[in-house]
Design a protein around this motif. Structure first.
Motif, PDB file in Angstrom:
ATOM      1  N   VAL A  73      40.050  20.888 -14.116  1.00  0.00           N
ATOM      2  CA  VAL A  73      38.597  21.001 -14.024  1.00  0.00           C
ATOM      3  C   VAL A  73      38.115  20.502 -12.662  1.00  0.00           C
ATOM      4  O   VAL A  73      37.257  21.119 -12.021  1.00  0.00           O
ATOM      5  CB  VAL A  73      37.920  20.202 -15.156  1.00  0.00           C
ATOM      6  CG1 VAL A  73      36.406  20.230 -15.006  1.00  0.00           C
ATOM      7  CG2 VAL A  73      38.325  20.744 -16.514  1.00  0.00           C
ATOM      8  N   LEU A  74      38.683  19.387 -12.213  1.00  0.00           N
ATOM      9  CA  LEU A  74      38.282  18.831 -10.927  1.00  0.00           C
ATOM     10  C   LEU A  74      38.582  19.780  -9.778  1.00  0.00           C
ATOM     11  O   LEU A  74      37.740  19.979  -8.887  1.00  0.00           O
ATOM     12  CB  LEU A  74      38.987  17.495 -10.695  1.00  0.00           C
ATOM     13  CG  LEU A  74      38.761  16.401 -11.743  1.00  0.00           C
ATOM     14  CD1 LEU A  74      39.457  15.116 -11.328  1.00  0.00           C
ATOM     15  CD2 LEU A  74      37.287  16.167 -11.978  1.00  0.00           C
ATOM     16  N   ASP A  76      39.023  23.025  -9.985  1.00  0.00           N
ATOM     17  CA  ASP A  76      38.180  24.208 -10.104  1.00  0.00           C
ATOM     18  C   ASP A  76      36.827  23.942  -9.443  1.00  0.00           C
ATOM     19  O   ASP A  76      36.284  24.805  -8.736  1.00  0.00           O
ATOM     20  CB  ASP A  76      37.984  24.557 -11.586  1.00  0.00           C
ATOM     21  CG  ASP A  76      37.153  25.802 -11.775  1.00  0.00           C
ATOM     22  OD1 ASP A  76      37.615  26.901 -11.418  1.00  0.00           O
ATOM     23  OD2 ASP A  76      36.011  25.689 -12.278  1.00  0.00           O
ATOM     24  N   ARG A  77      36.304  22.732  -9.628  1.00  0.00           N
ATOM     25  CA  ARG A  77      35.031  22.362  -9.003  1.00  0.00           C
ATOM     26  C   ARG A  77      35.159  22.318  -7.485  1.00  0.00           C
ATOM     27  O   ARG A  77      34.311  22.850  -6.757  1.00  0.00           O
ATOM     28  CB  ARG A  77      34.567  21.005  -9.521  1.00  0.00           C
ATOM     29  CG  ARG A  77      33.180  20.586  -9.007  1.00  0.00           C
ATOM     30  CD  ARG A  77      32.953  19.085  -9.175  1.00  0.00           C
ATOM     31  NE  ARG A  77      33.342  18.609 -10.477  1.00  0.00           N
ATOM     32  CZ  ARG A  77      33.383  17.312 -10.786  1.00  0.00           C
ATOM     33  NH1 ARG A  77      33.098  16.397  -9.857  1.00  0.00           N
ATOM     34  NH2 ARG A  77      33.739  16.926 -11.996  1.00  0.00           N
ATOM     35  N   SER A  80      35.571  25.774  -6.013  1.00  0.00           N
ATOM     36  CA  SER A  80      34.352  26.578  -6.150  1.00  0.00           C
ATOM     37  C   SER A  80      33.350  26.265  -5.050  1.00  0.00           C
ATOM     38  O   SER A  80      32.453  27.061  -4.762  1.00  0.00           O
ATOM     39  CB  SER A  80      33.704  26.345  -7.519  1.00  0.00           C
ATOM     40  OG  SER A  80      33.118  25.054  -7.599  1.00  0.00           O
ATOM     41  N   GLN A  81      33.497  25.095  -4.419  1.00  0.00           N
ATOM     42  CA  GLN A  81      32.611  24.690  -3.334  1.00  0.00           C
ATOM     43  C   GLN A  81      33.183  25.060  -1.965  1.00  0.00           C
ATOM     44  O   GLN A  81      32.649  24.647  -0.938  1.00  0.00           O
ATOM     45  CB  GLN A  81      32.365  23.181  -3.412  1.00  0.00           C
ATOM     46  CG  GLN A  81      31.683  22.748  -4.708  1.00  0.00           C
ATOM     47  CD  GLN A  81      31.707  21.238  -4.906  1.00  0.00           C
ATOM     48  OE1 GLN A  81      32.271  20.493  -4.114  1.00  0.00           O
ATOM     49  NE2 GLN A  81      31.085  20.777  -5.981  1.00  0.00           N
TER      50      GLN A  81
END
Length: 244
Positions: A73-74, A76-77, A80-81
């Motif tokens: 999850v981390l 992916d974040r 995504s940035q």
């Protein structure tokens, strides 16, 4: 979670650690039961040991979650940035089973990704180049990922090769300050103009930020929240981002 976690087996980070926490949980649970049986008048002993048991169990659960779910999850974040233009190249330092390399290839379909590792099982269970290649194949990105065996403190790539350099929970495994400095310096050396470095790691974020700023990069650091807690907030994951 299925949307951000690639298919495949990605091992357990520092696999001896969660088993240590589970061992403490079992030990303190046994002590709690014994104390409750033998020391009826010492209720405060039972309460304290019982609380310790709960604490160790929670620490084990958080560690398993972060290793198996949270780190995906981390990343992916973080990815995504990030933006990469067509024809870009990316490098993942200490790539292990290929988690970040594969996530990068999936997010940026026009990017060629390289992963490099010494493939030590003490850092991640079942850590082999074959495991990383198998995961890449399972996700259909094997044609855009190449895995190398090598040391991140002496990278075998020319200067300015990569538009993105990532490192996930890898640089801290280098024990010496000088070794970690060399790893960060190598990441900067192989970074292309206008390139970006993304690091997610424990304990050494300020150190990496200092080295990156000294190299002339613009640096930001920020905590990544409870999904990056390796047993608790005392062992949290921090992001370090740097751009030329």
């Amino acid at each position: 979670m299925a949307a951000v976690r690639p298919r495949g087996d990605y091992g357990i980070d520092a696999p001896w650690v969660p088993w240590m926490w589970i061992g403490y949980t079992v030990l303190y649970a046994a002590i709690t039961i014994a104390a409750a049986t033998l020391w009826d008048a010492w209720w405060w002993v039972v309460a304290l040991v019982g609380l310790a048991t709960i604490g160790f169990a929670a620490g084990a659960a958080l560690y398993w979650h972060t290793s198996l779910r949270g780190k995906f999850v981390l990343w992916d974040r973080l990815l995504s940035q990030t933006t990469l233009s067509g024809g870009s190249s990316a490098l993942d330092l200490g790539c292990g089973h290929g988690t970040v390399a594969i996530m990068t290839a999936l997010r940026f379909p026009d990017t060629i990704v390289t992963g490099i590792d010494l493939w030590r099982s003490v850092d991640q269970s079942g850590n082999t180049i074959t495991a990383a290649q198998s995961n890449a194949t399972l996700n259909g990105v094997q044609d855009r990922i190449h895995f190398d065996t090598g040391d991140m403190t002496a990278l075998p790539y020319p200067d300015g090769t990569f538009d993105l350099v990532t490192a996930s929970l890898a640089i801290h495994n280098i024990r010496s300050r000088d070794g970690r400095h060399r790893a960060v310096s190598e990441a900067v050396r192989v970074l292309a103009p206008q390139g970006r470095i993304l690091i997610a790691d424990i304990r050494r974020a300020k150190e990496y930020a200092t080295d990156l700023r000294a190299a002339g990069l613009t640096v930001t650091t920020f905590p990544l929240g409870w999904r990056g807690w390796w047993s608790g907030p005392w062992m949290k994951t921090t992001a370090v981002t740097a751009t030329r």
